[in-house]
Write an enzyme that holds these catalytic residues in place. Structure first.
Site, PDB file in Angstrom:
ATOM      1  N   ARG A 271     108.423   7.789  63.755  1.00  0.00           N
ATOM      2  CA  ARG A 271     108.856   9.248  63.161  1.00  0.00           C
ATOM      3  C   ARG A 271     107.805  10.090  62.730  1.00  0.00           C
ATOM      4  O   ARG A 271     108.153  10.931  62.060  1.00  0.00           O
ATOM      5  CB  ARG A 271     109.821   8.926  61.719  1.00  0.00           C
ATOM      6  CG  ARG A 271     110.923   7.772  61.840  1.00  0.00           C
ATOM      7  CD  ARG A 271     111.617   7.787  60.563  1.00  0.00           C
ATOM      8  NE  ARG A 271     112.750   7.065  60.644  1.00  0.00           N
ATOM      9  CZ  ARG A 271     112.955   5.600  60.616  1.00  0.00           C
ATOM     10  NH1 ARG A 271     111.830   4.998  60.217  1.00  0.00           N
ATOM     11  NH2 ARG A 271     113.873   4.910  60.692  1.00  0.00           N
TER      12      ARG A 271
ATOM     13  N   LYS B 265     106.743  22.851  70.514  1.00  0.00           N
ATOM     14  CA  LYS B 265     107.948  22.527  71.447  1.00  0.00           C
ATOM     15  C   LYS B 265     107.560  21.259  72.488  1.00  0.00           C
ATOM     16  O   LYS B 265     106.645  21.309  73.090  1.00  0.00           O
ATOM     17  CB  LYS B 265     108.193  23.602  72.312  1.00  0.00           C
ATOM     18  CG  LYS B 265     109.264  24.600  71.522  1.00  0.00           C
ATOM     19  CD  LYS B 265     109.767  25.383  72.669  1.00  0.00           C
ATOM     20  CE  LYS B 265     111.028  26.552  72.215  1.00  0.00           C
ATOM     21  NZ  LYS B 265     111.267  27.238  73.229  1.00  0.00           N
TER      22      LYS B 265
ATOM     23  N   GLU C 137     103.509  33.421  82.659  1.00  0.00           N
ATOM     24  CA  GLU C 137     103.593  33.472  81.144  1.00  0.00           C
ATOM     25  C   GLU C 137     102.683  34.642  80.547  1.00  0.00           C
ATOM     26  O   GLU C 137     103.297  35.209  79.649  1.00  0.00           O
ATOM     27  CB  GLU C 137     103.367  32.122  80.701  1.00  0.00           C
ATOM     28  CG  GLU C 137     104.466  30.842  81.305  1.00  0.00           C
ATOM     29  CD  GLU C 137     105.396  30.883  80.667  1.00  0.00           C
ATOM     30  OE1 GLU C 137     105.786  31.872  79.695  1.00  0.00           O
ATOM     31  OE2 GLU C 137     106.378  29.999  81.019  1.00  0.00           O
TER      32      GLU C 137
ATOM     33  N   LYS D   4     101.892  34.696  70.887  1.00  0.00           N
ATOM     34  CA  LYS D   4     102.905  33.453  70.908  1.00  0.00           C
ATOM     35  C   LYS D   4     102.847  33.011  69.395  1.00  0.00           C
ATOM     36  O   LYS D   4     103.683  32.770  68.719  1.00  0.00           O
ATOM     37  CB  LYS D   4     102.660  32.235  71.632  1.00  0.00           C
ATOM     38  CG  LYS D   4     103.544  31.225  71.618  1.00  0.00           C
ATOM     39  CD  LYS D   4     103.469  30.248  72.701  1.00  0.00           C
ATOM     40  CE  LYS D   4     104.835  29.182  72.508  1.00  0.00           C
ATOM     41  NZ  LYS D   4     104.779  28.327  73.521  1.00  0.00           N
TER      42      LYS D   4
ATOM     43  N   GLU E 294     112.781  28.301  66.592  1.00  0.00           N
ATOM     44  CA  GLU E 294     113.700  29.102  67.177  1.00  0.00           C
ATOM     45  C   GLU E 294     114.994  29.261  66.900  1.00  0.00           C
ATOM     46  O   GLU E 294     116.056  29.437  67.636  1.00  0.00           O
ATOM     47  CB  GLU E 294     113.678  28.535  68.806  1.00  0.00           C
ATOM     48  CG  GLU E 294     114.005  29.545  69.860  1.00  0.00           C
ATOM     49  CD  GLU E 294     113.775  28.993  71.341  1.00  0.00           C
ATOM     50  OE1 GLU E 294     114.952  28.882  71.975  1.00  0.00           O
ATOM     51  OE2 GLU E 294     112.777  28.531  71.699  1.00  0.00           O
TER      52      GLU E 294
ATOM     53  N   ARG F 225     112.296  33.738  68.295  1.00  0.00           N
ATOM     54  CA  ARG F 225     111.196  32.974  68.965  1.00  0.00           C
ATOM     55  C   ARG F 225     111.943  32.920  70.313  1.00  0.00           C
ATOM     56  O   ARG F 225     111.102  32.688  71.510  1.00  0.00           O
ATOM     57  CB  ARG F 225     110.715  31.550  68.624  1.00  0.00           C
ATOM     58  CG  ARG F 225     110.257  30.904  69.380  1.00  0.00           C
ATOM     59  CD  ARG F 225     109.699  29.350  68.448  1.00  0.00           C
ATOM     60  NE  ARG F 225     108.811  28.733  69.695  1.00  0.00           N
ATOM     61  CZ  ARG F 225     108.023  27.574  69.504  1.00  0.00           C
ATOM     62  NH1 ARG F 225     108.100  27.202  68.057  1.00  0.00           N
ATOM     63  NH2 ARG F 225     107.559  27.151  70.141  1.00  0.00           N
TER      64      ARG F 225
ATOM     65  N   ASN G 274     111.656  33.213  75.671  1.00  0.00           N
ATOM     66  CA  ASN G 274     112.271  32.622  76.877  1.00  0.00           C
ATOM     67  C   ASN G 274     112.484  33.704  77.884  1.00  0.00           C
ATOM     68  O   ASN G 274     113.517  33.351  78.763  1.00  0.00           O
ATOM     69  CB  ASN G 274     113.390  31.704  76.476  1.00  0.00           C
ATOM     70  CG  ASN G 274     113.093  30.698  75.666  1.00  0.00           C
ATOM     71  OD1 ASN G 274     112.074  30.033  75.719  1.00  0.00           O
ATOM     72  ND2 ASN G 274     113.799  30.446  74.487  1.00  0.00           N
TER      73      ASN G 274
ATOM     74  N   HIS H 215     113.540  32.646  81.322  1.00  0.00           N
ATOM     75  CA  HIS H 215     113.602  31.151  81.455  1.00  0.00           C
ATOM     76  C   HIS H 215     115.156  30.441  81.656  1.00  0.00           C
ATOM     77  O   HIS H 215     115.405  29.579  82.293  1.00  0.00           O
ATOM     78  CB  HIS H 215     113.164  30.526  80.075  1.00  0.00           C
ATOM     79  CG  HIS H 215     111.678  30.386  80.074  1.00  0.00           C
ATOM     80  ND1 HIS H 215     110.921  31.573  80.001  1.00  0.00           N
ATOM     81  CD2 HIS H 215     110.757  29.424  79.807  1.00  0.00           C
ATOM     82  CE1 HIS H 215     109.725  31.464  79.846  1.00  0.00           C
ATOM     83  NE2 HIS H 215     109.448  29.967  79.791  1.00  0.00           N
TER      84      HIS H 215
ATOM     85  N   HIS I 206     106.849  25.662  87.562  1.00  0.00           N
ATOM     86  CA  HIS I 206     107.602  26.267  86.338  1.00  0.00           C
ATOM     87  C   HIS I 206     107.234  27.702  86.349  1.00  0.00           C
ATOM     88  O   HIS I 206     108.166  28.436  86.171  1.00  0.00           O
ATOM     89  CB  HIS I 206     107.159  25.639  85.064  1.00  0.00           C
ATOM     90  CG  HIS I 206     107.892  26.273  83.862  1.00  0.00           C
ATOM     91  ND1 HIS I 206     109.178  26.195  83.693  1.00  0.00           N
ATOM     92  CD2 HIS I 206     107.324  26.896  82.995  1.00  0.00           C
ATOM     93  CE1 HIS I 206     109.216  26.781  82.245  1.00  0.00           C
ATOM     94  NE2 HIS I 206     108.372  27.092  82.194  1.00  0.00           N
TER      95      HIS I 206
END
Length: 361
Positions: free
Chosen positions: A118, A140, A182, A224, A234, A238, A242, A245, A262
């Site tokens: 966890r 993320k 990016e 960022k 998000e 946030r 994207n 994206h 990517h």
């Protein structure tokens, strides 16, 4: 040496930027809670850089797992190899994972750190430009599913990010350009000064001029971090990160993960978002042209691609984390340095954009 701090209360951490960081023991050891450390890398990065980490950590109880390379390996099956290594070594909740590699390694190692018992801590050691300016920062973590990219994951912050710029000297030119997508994205969404700076300096950055390279990494991380500090999970702003994206992830999913890098998919995705913004009269043609010109100078794709299907793209876009109550939302441009997350767009213009860029024949 440059440092960007990200303020998230008890989950705050520093992003360190400079040459040779991964070889410096003091950049790791003060953040370990025990000597149980798992180094996660892949078959490309590991042989190049793992020795530097081993030597830095010395007598630490260091275990290692080497994963196959490529976006197509970012799956639950591959993540199981990390869980197997942790369990076989009998690591407990005080253990630490070090993610040594690009965005795929960082995402998978962070996902496993979020899940194991966890939640255990992890350190990001990103080795690509894309991971240094984007994916290693903000917590993320995820793996892909055949029906959607990054749809299985968790928010789990690292305890430290070490952006060792020496790794960029061995990065293939195509991958370096993918990282620049990016960087350009930050300029488009909320940093017009960075965009203008790139218009004057992108060739020097591509030539790996150290001061300018460190500057774009630092500036990107600052952009960022400011957004993540305000919206860690998000729930709102946030999602601006994207830009490109929704289209880009659909490109990756439609073509098969790994066909395009990517950053390449995000480059064309940004152009598609700008095209939709232009049709919706959110931006002038001059803003669209400036974006195209900068992406081209960074050796990134901007043109319609024969091989994409508008229909498959649209179906993939329906499985997007920004879809709310069945309503598709996009990050669209209101100008260079101004973007917005919105469901207010013309479906006709979206169809025109898809048809223009997706030439399946």
């Amino acid at each position: 040496m440059r440092t960007v701090s990200i303020d998230l209360g008890k989950r705050s951490y520093d992003i360190r930027i400079g040459e040779g960081l991964m070889s410096d023991a003091k950049e790791y050891l003060p953040w370990f809670r025990s000597d149980q450390v798992l180094l996660v890398s892949n078959e490309v990065v590991g042989p190049e850089y793992a020795d530097r980490v081993r030597n830095a950590l010395g007598d630490t109880n260091l275990q290692e797992v080497t994963l196959p390379d490529g976006e197509h390996t970012k799956t639950l099956d591959t993540a199981k190899l990390i869980f197997d290594a942790l369990l076989q070594a009998k690591f407990d909740r005080t253990s630490t994972i070090i993610a040594l590699g690009g965005g795929v390694i960082g995402d998978m190692a962070g996902f496993c750190a979020a899940c194991y018992q966890r939640g255990i801590q992890f350190v990001q050691v990103p080795t690509t430009l894309l991971s240094q300016v984007d994916s290693s920062v903000g917590g993320k973590t995820a793996v892909n599913h055949p029906l959607g990219k990054n749809m299985i994951g968790a928010f789990h912050q690292p305890v430290r990010v070490l952006a060792d710029t020496s790794t960029l000297s061995t990065l293939p030119e195509r991958e370096f350009s993918a990282g620049l997508a990016e960087v350009i994205k930050y300029g488009v969404i909320n940093d017009p000064e960075l965009f203008e700076w790139l218009e004057s300096n992108v060739e020097q950055v591509m030539a790996l001029e150290q001061e300018k390279l460190e500057y774009v990494i630092e500036r990107s991380c600052q952009n960022k971090s400011r957004i993540v500090e305000q919206d860690e999970t998000e729930a709102g702003m946030r999602a601006l990160l994207n830009l490109g994206h929704t289209f880009g992830h659909a490109i990756e999913n439609s073509l098969g993960y790994g066909e395009w890098l990517h950053g390449e998919a995000i480059s064309l995705g940004m152009v598609m978002a700008a095209h939709l913004s232009l049709l919706d009269k959110r931006i002038e043609s001059s803003s669209y042209d400036r974006l195209i010109a900068l992406l081209k100078r960074a050796a990134l794709p901007t043109e319609p691609f024969s091989g994409l299907s508008a229909e498959s793209m649209f179906e993939s876009m329906k499985v997007d984390k920004k879809v709310h109550a069945g309503q598709m939302r996009f990050v669209l441009m209101d100008g260079i340095g101004r973007s917005v997350v919105t469901s207010e767009y013309s479906p006709t213009h979206l169809d025109l954009t898809l048809q223009h860029f997706c030439q399946s024949s």
